[in-house]
Design a protein around this motif. Structure first.
Motif, PDB file in Angstrom:
ATOM      1  N   LEU A  49       1.424  -1.146  -0.153  1.00 53.58           N
ATOM      2  CA  LEU A  49       0.105  -0.276   0.302  1.00 53.58           C
ATOM      3  C   LEU A  49       0.592   1.127  -0.384  1.00 53.58           C
ATOM      4  O   LEU A  49       0.810   1.854  -0.521  1.00 53.58           O
ATOM      5  CB  LEU A  49      -0.999   0.396   1.530  1.00 53.58           C
ATOM      6  CG  LEU A  49      -2.147  -0.993   1.252  1.00 53.58           C
ATOM      7  CD1 LEU A  49      -2.536  -0.545   2.964  1.00 53.58           C
ATOM      8  CD2 LEU A  49      -2.603  -0.999   0.317  1.00 53.58           C
ATOM      9  N   HIS A  50       2.130   1.045   0.918  1.00 56.38           N
ATOM     10  CA  HIS A  50       2.924   2.601   0.673  1.00 56.38           C
ATOM     11  C   HIS A  50       3.563   2.685  -0.556  1.00 56.38           C
ATOM     12  O   HIS A  50       3.610   3.342  -1.191  1.00 56.38           O
ATOM     13  CB  HIS A  50       3.668   1.873   1.635  1.00 56.38           C
ATOM     14  CG  HIS A  50       5.067   2.875   2.040  1.00 56.38           C
ATOM     15  ND1 HIS A  50       5.017   4.174   2.479  1.00 56.38           N
ATOM     16  CD2 HIS A  50       6.312   3.308   1.501  1.00 56.38           C
ATOM     17  CE1 HIS A  50       5.854   5.147   2.419  1.00 56.38           C
ATOM     18  NE2 HIS A  50       6.214   4.926   1.732  1.00 56.38           N
ATOM     19  N   GLY A  51       3.362   1.526  -1.325  1.00 56.40           N
ATOM     20  CA  GLY A  51       5.039   1.950  -2.765  1.00 56.40           C
ATOM     21  C   GLY A  51       3.228   2.240  -2.898  1.00 56.40           C
ATOM     22  O   GLY A  51       3.729   3.114  -5.050  1.00 56.40           O
ATOM     23  N   TRP A  52       2.221   1.718  -3.158  1.00 55.35           N
ATOM     24  CA  TRP A  52       0.967   1.786  -4.376  1.00 55.35           C
ATOM     25  C   TRP A  52       0.714   3.758  -3.873  1.00 55.35           C
ATOM     26  O   TRP A  52      -0.086   4.540  -4.255  1.00 55.35           O
ATOM     27  CB  TRP A  52       0.241   1.641  -4.609  1.00 55.35           C
ATOM     28  CG  TRP A  52       0.314   0.007  -5.051  1.00 55.35           C
ATOM     29  CD1 TRP A  52       1.051   0.094  -6.023  1.00 55.35           C
ATOM     30  CD2 TRP A  52      -0.459  -0.753  -5.025  1.00 55.35           C
ATOM     31  NE1 TRP A  52       0.923  -1.000  -6.264  1.00 55.35           N
ATOM     32  CE2 TRP A  52       0.050  -1.711  -6.067  1.00 55.35           C
ATOM     33  CE3 TRP A  52      -2.462  -0.963  -4.558  1.00 55.35           C
ATOM     34  CZ2 TRP A  52      -1.056  -3.284  -6.062  1.00 55.35           C
ATOM     35  CZ3 TRP A  52      -2.648  -2.585  -4.948  1.00 55.35           C
ATOM     36  CH2 TRP A  52      -1.814  -3.214  -5.829  1.00 55.35           C
ATOM     37  N   GLY A  53       1.344   4.426  -2.531  1.00 52.62           N
ATOM     38  CA  GLY A  53       0.826   5.579  -2.751  1.00 52.62           C
ATOM     39  C   GLY A  53      -0.735   5.914  -1.988  1.00 52.62           C
ATOM     40  O   GLY A  53      -1.201   6.692  -1.187  1.00 52.62           O
ATOM     41  N   ASP A  55      -0.911   4.567   1.595  1.00 54.31           N
ATOM     42  CA  ASP A  55      -0.691   5.448   3.601  1.00 54.31           C
ATOM     43  C   ASP A  55      -2.126   5.225   3.772  1.00 54.31           C
ATOM     44  O   ASP A  55      -2.475   5.277   5.297  1.00 54.31           O
ATOM     45  CB  ASP A  55      -0.043   5.946   3.996  1.00 54.31           C
ATOM     46  CG  ASP A  55       1.493   5.338   3.042  1.00 54.31           C
ATOM     47  OD1 ASP A  55       2.093   4.280   3.287  1.00 54.31           O
ATOM     48  OD2 ASP A  55       2.173   5.843   2.240  1.00 54.31           O
ATOM     49  N   GLY A  56      -3.219   6.509   3.174  1.00 51.56           N
ATOM     50  CA  GLY A  56      -4.651   6.766   4.346  1.00 51.56           C
ATOM     51  C   GLY A  56      -5.159   5.656   4.583  1.00 51.56           C
ATOM     52  O   GLY A  56      -6.235   6.011   5.482  1.00 51.56           O
ATOM     53  N   VAL A  57      -5.046   4.526   3.538  1.00 50.05           N
ATOM     54  CA  VAL A  57      -6.089   3.401   3.728  1.00 50.05           C
ATOM     55  C   VAL A  57      -5.572   2.148   4.509  1.00 50.05           C
ATOM     56  O   VAL A  57      -6.395   1.532   4.856  1.00 50.05           O
ATOM     57  CB  VAL A  57      -6.659   3.246   2.706  1.00 50.05           C
ATOM     58  CG1 VAL A  57      -7.841   3.906   2.413  1.00 50.05           C
ATOM     59  CG2 VAL A  57      -5.921   3.182   1.900  1.00 50.05           C
ATOM     60  N   LEU A  63      -5.927  -3.912   9.140  1.00 48.65           N
ATOM     61  CA  LEU A  63      -6.672  -4.155  10.252  1.00 48.65           C
ATOM     62  C   LEU A  63      -7.734  -5.443   9.685  1.00 48.65           C
ATOM     63  O   LEU A  63      -8.097  -6.461  10.708  1.00 48.65           O
ATOM     64  CB  LEU A  63      -7.685  -3.397  10.802  1.00 48.65           C
ATOM     65  CG  LEU A  63      -8.871  -3.974  11.950  1.00 48.65           C
ATOM     66  CD1 LEU A  63      -8.287  -4.872  13.383  1.00 48.65           C
ATOM     67  CD2 LEU A  63     -10.125  -2.635  12.476  1.00 48.65           C
ATOM     68  N   LEU A  64      -8.343  -5.181   8.990  1.00 48.93           N
ATOM     69  CA  LEU A  64      -9.172  -6.471   7.924  1.00 48.93           C
ATOM     70  C   LEU A  64      -8.748  -7.481   7.591  1.00 48.93           C
ATOM     71  O   LEU A  64      -9.516  -8.669   7.707  1.00 48.93           O
ATOM     72  CB  LEU A  64      -9.963  -5.076   7.036  1.00 48.93           C
ATOM     73  CG  LEU A  64     -11.164  -4.414   7.693  1.00 48.93           C
ATOM     74  CD1 LEU A  64     -11.414  -3.265   6.402  1.00 48.93           C
ATOM     75  CD2 LEU A  64     -12.075  -4.398   8.423  1.00 48.93           C
ATOM     76  N   VAL A  65      -7.178  -7.560   6.951  1.00 52.31           N
ATOM     77  CA  VAL A  65      -6.267  -7.781   6.381  1.00 52.31           C
ATOM     78  C   VAL A  65      -6.161  -9.334   7.305  1.00 52.31           C
ATOM     79  O   VAL A  65      -6.840 -10.566   7.413  1.00 52.31           O
ATOM     80  CB  VAL A  65      -5.327  -7.840   5.660  1.00 52.31           C
ATOM     81  CG1 VAL A  65      -4.602  -9.027   5.203  1.00 52.31           C
ATOM     82  CG2 VAL A  65      -6.192  -7.000   4.180  1.00 52.31           C
ATOM     83  N   GLU A 145     -14.179  -4.467  -0.612  1.00 49.12           N
ATOM     84  CA  GLU A 145     -13.711  -2.807  -1.506  1.00 49.12           C
ATOM     85  C   GLU A 145     -13.974  -1.487  -0.108  1.00 49.12           C
ATOM     86  O   GLU A 145     -14.646  -1.073   0.259  1.00 49.12           O
ATOM     87  CB  GLU A 145     -14.886  -2.367  -2.378  1.00 49.12           C
ATOM     88  CG  GLU A 145     -15.071  -3.879  -3.968  1.00 49.12           C
ATOM     89  CD  GLU A 145     -15.313  -3.848  -4.825  1.00 49.12           C
ATOM     90  OE1 GLU A 145     -15.272  -4.081  -5.682  1.00 49.12           O
ATOM     91  OE2 GLU A 145     -16.693  -3.021  -4.661  1.00 49.12           O
ATOM     92  N   LEU A 146     -12.880  -0.710  -0.600  1.00 45.89           N
ATOM     93  CA  LEU A 146     -12.851   0.321  -0.046  1.00 45.89           C
ATOM     94  C   LEU A 146     -12.518   1.737  -0.907  1.00 45.89           C
ATOM     95  O   LEU A 146     -11.654   1.394  -2.056  1.00 45.89           O
ATOM     96  CB  LEU A 146     -11.869   0.214   0.930  1.00 45.89           C
ATOM     97  CG  LEU A 146     -11.463  -0.354   2.220  1.00 45.89           C
ATOM     98  CD1 LEU A 146     -10.288  -0.054   2.729  1.00 45.89           C
ATOM     99  CD2 LEU A 146     -12.813  -0.114   3.661  1.00 45.89           C
ATOM    100  N   ALA A 147     -13.354   2.895  -0.639  1.00 44.43           N
ATOM    101  CA  ALA A 147     -12.817   3.732  -1.165  1.00 44.43           C
ATOM    102  C   ALA A 147     -11.789   4.866  -1.368  1.00 44.43           C
ATOM    103  O   ALA A 147     -11.593   4.650   0.290  1.00 44.43           O
ATOM    104  CB  ALA A 147     -14.478   4.753  -1.536  1.00 44.43           C
ATOM    105  N   VAL A 148     -10.173   4.958  -2.242  1.00 44.52           N
ATOM    106  CA  VAL A 148      -9.717   5.323  -1.434  1.00 44.52           C
ATOM    107  C   VAL A 148      -9.650   7.274  -2.431  1.00 44.52           C
ATOM    108  O   VAL A 148     -10.149   7.388  -3.151  1.00 44.52           O
ATOM    109  CB  VAL A 148      -8.526   4.732  -1.864  1.00 44.52           C
ATOM    110  CG1 VAL A 148      -8.453   2.881  -1.473  1.00 44.52           C
ATOM    111  CG2 VAL A 148      -8.309   4.436  -3.751  1.00 44.52           C
TER     112      VAL A 148
END
Length: 150
Positions: A49-53, A55-57, A63-65, A145-148
């Motif tokens: 997620l950090h690599g994809w930018g 970090d906000g989610v 937690l969910l994973v 699914e999460l909105a980002v």
């Protein structure tokens, strides 16, 4: 192929992660049905997620994973796959999938205050845009699914 998730603190995790597929818009890892899989999945997903930018989610996704991988460990006996599908274009949706070889679908239940379990799927249902399950060739997949931010 082994996937190195970071520095010395993550060396233990490299023993439990196999990369199945990495492309620009998605990545899939397989973890053995071992207690170390939860921590390894958290570290690996956070790094991706950090690599994809994204970090906000990251904290919510981690937690969910953790909840879904823990559920898979409690009920299944085989490997656990974790897959992230990156938002593309203007959709702004991150899709996360956790698969295991157990064919029975999980059921959301109401946990009483003293219960030690039973809150994972409630948490997924209440914090995500959408979630569900689907059968696989072997076992099943639980996804959300999460909105980002775009």
């Amino acid at each position: 192929m082994k996937y190195d998730v970071g520095g010395p603190a993550d060396r233990e995790a490299t023993e439990v992660i196999h990369v199945i597929d990495i492309e620009g818009d998605h990545v899939t890892w397989t973890f053995p049905a071992d207690p170390g899989a939860v921590g390894a999945a958290r570290s690996t997903v956070r790094a991706q997620l950090h690599g994809w930018g994204l970090d906000g989610v990251s904290d919510l996704v981690i937690l969910l994973v953790s909840e879904l991988v823990t559920n898979a460990l409690r009920h299944a006996t085989g490997p656990i796959d974790v897959r992230l599908v990156r938002p593309s274009g203007l959709d702004g949706i991150l899709r996360v999938e956790v698969s295991d070889p157990l064919p029975e679908f999980p059921h959301e239940r109401v946990a009483r205050p003293g219960d030690e379990g039973g809150r994972g799927l409630q948490l997924v249902a209440r914090t995500t845009r959408r979630w569900g399950t689907r059968p696989g060739d072997v076992g099943k997949t639980v996804w959300f699914e999460l909105a980002v931010p775009k």
